[in-house]
Design a protein around this motif. Structure first.
Motif, PDB file in Angstrom:
ATOM      1  N   ARG A 181      54.803  33.540  34.785  1.00 56.37           N
ATOM      2  CA  ARG A 181      55.199  34.703  35.586  1.00 56.37           C
ATOM      3  C   ARG A 181      54.502  35.964  35.091  1.00 56.37           C
ATOM      4  N   MET A 182      54.441  36.123  33.759  1.00 52.73           N
ATOM      5  CA  MET A 182      53.780  37.298  33.183  1.00 52.73           C
ATOM      6  C   MET A 182      52.289  37.303  33.547  1.00 52.73           C
ATOM      7  N   ALA A 183      51.649  36.145  33.510  1.00 49.29           N
ATOM      8  CA  ALA A 183      50.231  36.053  33.867  1.00 49.29           C
ATOM      9  C   ALA A 183      50.033  36.427  35.328  1.00 49.29           C
ATOM     10  N   ALA A 184      50.927  35.980  36.204  1.00 48.43           N
ATOM     11  CA  ALA A 184      50.820  36.310  37.627  1.00 48.43           C
ATOM     12  C   ALA A 184      50.973  37.809  37.840  1.00 48.43           C
ATOM     13  N   VAL A 185      51.902  38.436  37.146  1.00 47.83           N
ATOM     14  CA  VAL A 185      52.084  39.885  37.255  1.00 47.83           C
ATOM     15  C   VAL A 185      50.836  40.599  36.741  1.00 47.83           C
ATOM     16  N   GLY A 186      50.274  40.114  35.643  1.00 49.36           N
ATOM     17  CA  GLY A 186      49.056  40.716  35.095  1.00 49.36           C
ATOM     18  C   GLY A 186      47.890  40.610  36.065  1.00 49.36           C
ATOM     19  N   GLN A 187      47.735  39.460  36.710  1.00 52.30           N
ATOM     20  CA  GLN A 187      46.658  39.285  37.689  1.00 52.30           C
ATOM     21  C   GLN A 187      46.858  40.210  38.883  1.00 52.30           C
ATOM     22  N   MET A 188      48.110  40.330  39.318  1.00 51.75           N
ATOM     23  CA  MET A 188      48.391  41.208  40.447  1.00 51.75           C
ATOM     24  C   MET A 188      48.082  42.658  40.066  1.00 51.75           C
ATOM     25  N   ALA A 189      48.481  43.081  38.875  1.00 53.78           N
ATOM     26  CA  ALA A 189      48.211  44.447  38.425  1.00 53.78           C
ATOM     27  C   ALA A 189      46.704  44.687  38.326  1.00 53.78           C
ATOM     28  N   ALA A 190      45.968  43.720  37.833  1.00 59.53           N
ATOM     29  CA  ALA A 190      44.510  43.864  37.735  1.00 59.53           C
ATOM     30  C   ALA A 190      43.894  43.988  39.126  1.00 59.53           C
ATOM     31  N   GLY A 191      44.387  43.210  40.070  1.00 54.69           N
ATOM     32  CA  GLY A 191      43.890  43.288  41.450  1.00 54.69           C
ATOM     33  C   GLY A 191      44.182  44.636  42.076  1.00 54.69           C
ATOM     34  N   ILE A 192      45.377  45.149  41.852  1.00 56.19           N
ATOM     35  CA  ILE A 192      45.738  46.468  42.388  1.00 56.19           C
ATOM     36  C   ILE A 192      44.868  47.548  41.755  1.00 56.19           C
ATOM     37  N   ALA A 193      44.680  47.485  40.444  1.00 56.16           N
ATOM     38  CA  ALA A 193      43.843  48.471  39.750  1.00 56.16           C
ATOM     39  C   ALA A 193      42.410  48.411  40.278  1.00 56.16           C
ATOM     40  N   HIS A 194      41.919  47.231  40.527  1.00 57.46           N
ATOM     41  CA  HIS A 194      40.559  47.066  41.073  1.00 57.46           C
ATOM     42  C   HIS A 194      40.462  47.729  42.451  1.00 57.46           C
ATOM     43  N   GLU A 195      41.460  47.497  43.291  1.00 62.63           N
ATOM     44  CA  GLU A 195      41.458  48.085  44.633  1.00 62.63           C
ATOM     45  C   GLU A 195      41.524  49.606  44.553  1.00 62.63           C
ATOM     46  N   ILE A 196      42.327  50.139  43.646  1.00 68.53           N
ATOM     47  CA  ILE A 196      42.445  51.593  43.510  1.00 68.53           C
ATOM     48  C   ILE A 196      41.112  52.188  43.067  1.00 68.53           C
TER      49      ILE A 196
END
Length: 67
Positions: free
Chosen positions: A49-64
């Motif tokens: 779950r933590m890895a999935a949250v980290g991947q999602m955060a990285a994706g959001i940061a990339h989009e920003i």
């Protein structure tokens, strides 16, 4: 649950006990403490779950950054 409040998880298996004439004498019950296995499984689920949250955060940061 143990007197100190900790939980234990047990697994068991049952096998018939027979004599030479295949008469049933009773059963053999064997227990195994699965507590550590359950704890490790929960730890793996949490890490996933933590890895999935980290991947999602990285994706959001990339989009920003790309805007």
């Amino acid at each position: 649950m143990l007197p100190d409040g900790t939980m234990r998880f047990l697994g068991f298996s049952v096998s018939p006990l027979q004599d030479e004439q295949r008469q049933r004498l009773g059963y053999i019950v064997s227990f195994q403490d699965l507590t550590e296995i359950k704890r490790l499984e929960e730890e793996v689920r949490l890490n996933e779950r933590m890895a999935a949250v980290g991947q999602m955060a990285a994706g959001i940061a990339h989009e920003i950054r790309n805007r």
